[in-house]
Scaffold this active site. Structure first.
Site, PDB file in Angstrom:
ATOM      1  N   CYS A 107       0.986  -1.264   0.095  1.00  0.00           N
ATOM      2  CA  CYS A 107      -0.003   0.169  -0.012  1.00  0.00           C
ATOM      3  C   CYS A 107       0.952   1.221  -0.055  1.00  0.00           C
ATOM      4  O   CYS A 107       1.730   1.364   1.029  1.00  0.00           O
ATOM      5  CB  CYS A 107      -0.824   0.020   1.259  1.00  0.00           C
ATOM      6  SG  CYS A 107      -1.838   1.560   1.620  1.00  0.00           S
ATOM      7  N   GLU A 108       0.523   2.187  -0.797  1.00  0.00           N
ATOM      8  CA  GLU A 108       1.733   3.326  -1.086  1.00  0.00           C
ATOM      9  C   GLU A 108       1.102   4.333   0.167  1.00  0.00           C
ATOM     10  O   GLU A 108       1.994   5.266   0.319  1.00  0.00           O
ATOM     11  CB  GLU A 108       1.253   3.800  -2.283  1.00  0.00           C
ATOM     12  CG  GLU A 108      -0.136   4.687  -2.510  1.00  0.00           C
ATOM     13  CD  GLU A 108      -0.210   5.402  -3.743  1.00  0.00           C
ATOM     14  OE1 GLU A 108      -0.718   6.456  -3.910  1.00  0.00           O
ATOM     15  OE2 GLU A 108       0.397   4.841  -4.900  1.00  0.00           O
ATOM     16  N   HIS A 109       0.050   4.118   0.775  1.00  0.00           N
ATOM     17  CA  HIS A 109      -0.087   5.136   1.945  1.00  0.00           C
ATOM     18  C   HIS A 109       0.468   4.627   3.346  1.00  0.00           C
ATOM     19  O   HIS A 109       0.666   5.685   3.978  1.00  0.00           O
ATOM     20  CB  HIS A 109      -1.722   5.073   2.222  1.00  0.00           C
ATOM     21  CG  HIS A 109      -2.525   5.406   1.096  1.00  0.00           C
ATOM     22  ND1 HIS A 109      -3.676   4.987   0.574  1.00  0.00           N
ATOM     23  CD2 HIS A 109      -2.183   6.467   0.069  1.00  0.00           C
ATOM     24  CE1 HIS A 109      -4.072   5.625  -0.360  1.00  0.00           C
ATOM     25  NE2 HIS A 109      -3.242   6.449  -0.796  1.00  0.00           N
ATOM     26  N   HIS A 110       0.666   3.401   3.523  1.00  0.00           N
ATOM     27  CA  HIS A 110       1.373   2.956   4.782  1.00  0.00           C
ATOM     28  C   HIS A 110       2.522   2.088   4.648  1.00  0.00           C
ATOM     29  O   HIS A 110       3.287   1.569   5.585  1.00  0.00           O
ATOM     30  CB  HIS A 110       0.415   2.418   5.664  1.00  0.00           C
ATOM     31  CG  HIS A 110      -0.601   3.142   6.170  1.00  0.00           C
ATOM     32  ND1 HIS A 110      -1.907   3.388   5.583  1.00  0.00           N
ATOM     33  CD2 HIS A 110      -1.038   4.275   7.157  1.00  0.00           C
ATOM     34  CE1 HIS A 110      -2.758   4.239   6.018  1.00  0.00           C
ATOM     35  NE2 HIS A 110      -1.971   4.807   7.022  1.00  0.00           N
TER      36      HIS A 110
ATOM     37  N   CYS B 113      -2.921  -2.693   5.788  1.00  0.00           N
ATOM     38  CA  CYS B 113      -3.280  -1.452   6.257  1.00  0.00           C
ATOM     39  C   CYS B 113      -4.742  -1.344   6.790  1.00  0.00           C
ATOM     40  O   CYS B 113      -4.849  -0.453   7.779  1.00  0.00           O
ATOM     41  CB  CYS B 113      -2.950  -0.277   5.114  1.00  0.00           C
ATOM     42  SG  CYS B 113      -4.314  -0.329   4.007  1.00  0.00           S
TER      43      CYS B 113
ATOM     44  N   HIS C   2      -5.908  -6.268   2.560  1.00  0.00           N
ATOM     45  CA  HIS C   2      -4.905  -4.942   2.918  1.00  0.00           C
ATOM     46  C   HIS C   2      -4.339  -4.950   4.244  1.00  0.00           C
ATOM     47  O   HIS C   2      -5.438  -4.728   5.097  1.00  0.00           O
ATOM     48  CB  HIS C   2      -5.557  -3.575   2.428  1.00  0.00           C
ATOM     49  CG  HIS C   2      -5.857  -3.407   0.766  1.00  0.00           C
ATOM     50  ND1 HIS C   2      -5.335  -2.515   0.048  1.00  0.00           N
ATOM     51  CD2 HIS C   2      -6.668  -4.112  -0.002  1.00  0.00           C
ATOM     52  CE1 HIS C   2      -5.702  -2.552  -1.236  1.00  0.00           C
ATOM     53  NE2 HIS C   2      -6.405  -3.697  -1.233  1.00  0.00           N
TER      54      HIS C   2
ATOM     55  N   GLN D  76      -4.984  -0.306  -5.181  1.00  0.00           N
ATOM     56  CA  GLN D  76      -5.517  -1.668  -5.946  1.00  0.00           C
ATOM     57  C   GLN D  76      -6.318  -1.078  -7.023  1.00  0.00           C
ATOM     58  O   GLN D  76      -6.105  -1.952  -8.175  1.00  0.00           O
ATOM     59  CB  GLN D  76      -6.490  -2.497  -5.082  1.00  0.00           C
ATOM     60  CG  GLN D  76      -6.874  -3.608  -5.529  1.00  0.00           C
ATOM     61  CD  GLN D  76      -7.709  -4.432  -4.732  1.00  0.00           C
ATOM     62  OE1 GLN D  76      -7.192  -4.741  -3.510  1.00  0.00           O
ATOM     63  NE2 GLN D  76      -8.634  -5.460  -5.290  1.00  0.00           N
TER      64      GLN D  76
END
Length: 232
Positions: A124-127, A195, A193, A165
């Site tokens: 995940c590019e956020h976490h 996250c 996910h 995704q």
């Protein structure tokens, strides 16, 4: 309208919409179909990137209070750096795009070809925590066919980068359309996910499903045929 009620298409077409960093991370919002990369993304060699990441990750570990003199930890910064560059984020570099060799459809096979249950691991590019799932890919030949292993390799290429995704689904589909020179492509992805599972809401049971239907797969009968094959 709340951020999580806005569709991806609306987000990409409306430059007036502005979200905070937290809203983007928590509500799973993607801001581009292309993976966001700087213009100088590949100015450094892989070895130079490994050296820099090693230094920075060492500082992260020290900040967390870890003792890097311990035999188990002292090699971790370099191991992580090599893993990032050479393995789990290797899909960022276009030179690693798998070559796609096409063959004449000598079998005269004109129905859909479906490759099911392609296991993938992304992040995940956020976490920067894992996304674990399966991709199902289908296409209808317009006169050319592609080696089956290339379908798997293409999924893995786009998985090996910080991802969302929804974006990954579209990237795989668009690349298949380009390589196969046909709009008749379908992609369905089902993933967990971490996250969501290991932080935030901490829900270990939910999964996320995304899909792309192009060309003939936009016809309801073709779409249902594709989905039927996935239930075998």
């Amino acid at each position: 309208m709340k951020p999580n009620e806005i569709s991806l298409n609306t987000l990409l077409s409306d430059n007036s919409i502005v979200f905070s960093d937290e809203e983007i991370g928590e509500d799973h919002i993607a801001t581009s179909i292309q993976t966001p990369l700087r213009a100088d993304a590949f100015d450094l060699t892989d070895e130079q990137k490994i050296d820099k990441i090693q230094e920075h990750f060492r500082e992260i570990m020290l900040t967390l209070g870890l003792d890097l003199n311990d035999d188990s930890l002292k090699g971790t910064p370099r191991r992580v750096a090599k893993m990032y560059v050479q393995e789990i984020f290797s899909g960022l570099n276009p030179k690693n795009m798998p070559a796609a060799t096409l063959f004449d459809n000598k079998y005269r096979y004109q129905e859909m070809l479906v490759e099911r249950d392609i296991q993938f691991y992304s992040n995940c590019e956020h976490h920067f925590v894992p996304i674990i799932g399966k991709a199902h890919v289908a296409y209808i030949s317009n006169g050319k066919v592609i080696g089956l292993s290339k379908l798997n390799r293409l999924v893995q290429h786009f998985a090996k980068r910080p991802q969302v995704q929804e974006r990954m689904t579209v990237q795989i589909a668009r690349e298949l359309q380009r390589v196969l020179e046909t709009p008749d492509v379908a992609v369905l992805m089902d993933a967990r996910h971490l996250c969501v599972s290991m932080r935030g809401i901490e829900d270990p049971t939910s999964s996320t499903v995304t899909s792309f239907y192009g060309g003939k797969f936009e016809e309801e009968a073709r779409k249902q045929e594709f989905l039927k094959y996935l239930q075998l």
